[in-house]
Design a protein around this motif. Structure first.
Motif, PDB file in Angstrom:
ATOM      1  N   UNK A  42       0.848  -1.196   0.000  1.00 31.97           N
ATOM      2  CA  UNK A  42       0.000   0.000   0.000  1.00 31.97           C
ATOM      3  C   UNK A  42       0.887   1.251   0.000  1.00 31.97           C
ATOM      4  N   UNK A  43       0.302   2.390  -0.281  1.00 32.66           N
ATOM      5  CA  UNK A  43       1.052   3.648  -0.234  1.00 32.66           C
ATOM      6  C   UNK A  43       1.620   3.894   1.157  1.00 32.66           C
ATOM      7  N   UNK A  44       0.861   3.539   2.184  1.00 27.53           N
ATOM      8  CA  UNK A  44       1.332   3.727   3.556  1.00 27.53           C
ATOM      9  C   UNK A  44       2.539   2.831   3.840  1.00 27.53           C
ATOM     10  N   UNK A  45       2.496   1.591   3.343  1.00 33.54           N
ATOM     11  CA  UNK A  45       3.620   0.680   3.544  1.00 33.54           C
ATOM     12  C   UNK A  45       4.868   1.175   2.813  1.00 33.54           C
ATOM     13  N   UNK A  46       4.669   1.697   1.626  1.00 34.11           N
ATOM     14  CA  UNK A  46       5.801   2.246   0.862  1.00 34.11           C
ATOM     15  C   UNK A  46       6.410   3.430   1.597  1.00 34.11           C
ATOM     16  N   UNK A  47       5.553   4.318   2.107  1.00 33.98           N
ATOM     17  CA  UNK A  47       6.045   5.466   2.876  1.00 33.98           C
ATOM     18  C   UNK A  47       6.837   4.997   4.101  1.00 33.98           C
ATOM     19  N   UNK A  48       6.325   4.002   4.791  1.00 28.82           N
ATOM     20  CA  UNK A  48       7.007   3.466   5.981  1.00 28.82           C
ATOM     21  C   UNK A  48       8.362   2.860   5.592  1.00 28.82           C
ATOM     22  N   UNK A  49       8.404   2.132   4.481  1.00 31.09           N
ATOM     23  CA  UNK A  49       9.657   1.524   4.019  1.00 31.09           C
ATOM     24  C   UNK A  49      10.690   2.594   3.673  1.00 31.09           C
ATOM     25  N   UNK A  50      10.261   3.657   3.029  1.00 30.60           N
ATOM     26  CA  UNK A  50      11.175   4.741   2.669  1.00 30.60           C
ATOM     27  C   UNK A  50      11.707   5.431   3.922  1.00 30.60           C
ATOM     28  N   UNK A  51      10.831   5.718   4.875  1.00 30.07           N
ATOM     29  CA  UNK A  51      11.254   6.350   6.127  1.00 30.07           C
ATOM     30  C   UNK A  51      12.237   5.460   6.893  1.00 30.07           C
ATOM     31  N   UNK A  52      11.952   4.161   6.941  1.00 26.66           N
ATOM     32  CA  UNK A  52      12.838   3.228   7.644  1.00 26.66           C
ATOM     33  C   UNK A  52      14.204   3.156   6.975  1.00 26.66           C
ATOM     34  N   UNK A  53      14.212   3.115   5.649  1.00 25.58           N
ATOM     35  CA  UNK A  53      15.485   3.072   4.919  1.00 25.58           C
ATOM     36  C   UNK A  53      16.270   4.357   5.126  1.00 25.58           C
ATOM     37  N   UNK A  54      15.586   5.480   5.161  1.00 28.92           N
ATOM     38  CA  UNK A  54      16.263   6.756   5.383  1.00 28.92           C
ATOM     39  C   UNK A  54      16.895   6.796   6.768  1.00 28.92           C
ATOM     40  N   UNK A  55      16.187   6.302   7.764  1.00 31.13           N
ATOM     41  CA  UNK A  55      16.731   6.241   9.123  1.00 31.13           C
ATOM     42  C   UNK A  55      17.935   5.296   9.191  1.00 31.13           C
ATOM     43  N   UNK A  56      17.831   4.143   8.530  1.00 26.77           N
ATOM     44  CA  UNK A  56      18.882   3.130   8.594  1.00 26.77           C
ATOM     45  C   UNK A  56      20.163   3.578   7.898  1.00 26.77           C
ATOM     46  N   UNK A  57      20.046   4.389   6.870  1.00 26.26           N
ATOM     47  CA  UNK A  57      21.252   4.794   6.119  1.00 26.26           C
ATOM     48  C   UNK A  57      22.218   5.580   6.987  1.00 26.26           C
ATOM     49  N   UNK A  58      21.718   6.307   7.954  1.00 25.35           N
ATOM     50  CA  UNK A  58      22.580   7.095   8.834  1.00 25.35           C
ATOM     51  C   UNK A  58      23.438   6.157   9.689  1.00 25.35           C
ATOM     52  N   UNK A  59      22.806   5.157  10.279  1.00 25.83           N
ATOM     53  CA  UNK A  59      23.535   4.174  11.083  1.00 25.83           C
ATOM     54  C   UNK A  59      24.480   3.372  10.207  1.00 25.83           C
ATOM     55  N   UNK A  60      24.015   2.939   9.050  1.00 28.63           N
ATOM     56  CA  UNK A  60      24.824   2.115   8.139  1.00 28.63           C
ATOM     57  C   UNK A  60      26.057   2.869   7.656  1.00 28.63           C
ATOM     58  N   UNK A  61      25.908   4.150   7.400  1.00 24.11           N
ATOM     59  CA  UNK A  61      27.031   4.953   6.895  1.00 24.11           C
ATOM     60  C   UNK A  61      28.165   5.034   7.915  1.00 24.11           C
ATOM     61  N   UNK A  62      27.855   4.878   9.191  1.00 21.72           N
ATOM     62  CA  UNK A  62      28.873   4.967  10.247  1.00 21.72           C
ATOM     63  C   UNK A  62      29.646   3.668  10.437  1.00 21.72           C
ATOM     64  N   UNK A  63      29.184   2.570   9.824  1.00 19.00           N
ATOM     65  CA  UNK A  63      29.856   1.285   9.978  1.00 19.00           C
ATOM     66  C   UNK A  63      31.177   1.249   9.203  1.00 19.00           C
ATOM     67  N   UNK A  64      32.118   0.487   9.722  1.00 21.15           N
ATOM     68  CA  UNK A  64      33.391   0.278   9.035  1.00 21.15           C
ATOM     69  C   UNK A  64      33.130  -0.706   7.889  1.00 21.15           C
ATOM     70  N   UNK A  65      34.045  -0.741   6.933  1.00 18.20           N
ATOM     71  CA  UNK A  65      33.899  -1.592   5.765  1.00 18.20           C
ATOM     72  C   UNK A  65      33.671  -3.056   6.091  1.00 18.20           C
ATOM     73  N   UNK A  66      34.436  -3.576   7.053  1.00 20.37           N
ATOM     74  CA  UNK A  66      34.280  -4.992   7.407  1.00 20.37           C
ATOM     75  C   UNK A  66      32.933  -5.241   8.086  1.00 20.37           C
ATOM     76  N   UNK A  67      32.413  -4.262   8.808  1.00 16.99           N
ATOM     77  CA  UNK A  67      31.106  -4.396   9.441  1.00 16.99           C
ATOM     78  C   UNK A  67      29.998  -4.398   8.366  1.00 16.99           C
ATOM     79  N   UNK A  68      30.182  -3.565   7.356  1.00 15.48           N
ATOM     80  CA  UNK A  68      29.201  -3.555   6.251  1.00 15.48           C
ATOM     81  C   UNK A  68      29.237  -4.882   5.520  1.00 15.48           C
ATOM     82  N   UNK A  69      30.422  -5.446   5.354  1.00 11.92           N
ATOM     83  CA  UNK A  69      30.560  -6.732   4.661  1.00 11.92           C
ATOM     84  C   UNK A  69      29.839  -7.838   5.437  1.00 11.92           C
TER      85      UNK A  69
END
Length: 71
Positions: A42-69
């Motif tokens: 649904x549109x609401x689910x898509x909005x929630x997925x986008x918001x969650x991905x946006x939040x997660x990218x901040x945490x993910x960007x702080x990980x070291x390369x081996x942690x991302x791997x």
């Protein structure tokens, strides 16, 4: 790895709802129809997925390369 298909979107750590809009997926290698039918998000689910991905990218960007791997 065996994954049981449920036909629902995976949004964060939960499954999406069953909606009236369904579609069929096919194995690209064999053309075989995959079971079950899949439900459109649904549109609401898509909005929630986008918001969650946006939040997660901040945490993910702080990980070291081996942690991302490992992720």
């Amino acid at each position: 790895m065996n994954i049981e298909l449920k036909g629902k979107s995976i949004i964060g750590f939960s499954l999406g709802d069953e909606t009236s809009k369904k579609f069929t997926a096919f194995n690209p290698q064999t053309g075989e129809r995959l079971e079950p039918n899949f439900y459109s998000a649904s549109n609401e689910e898509i909005d929630h997925a986008v918001e969650s991905a946006d939040d997660a990218r901040i945490t993910y960007a702080k990980l070291k390369g081996n942690e991302k791997a490992e992720f």
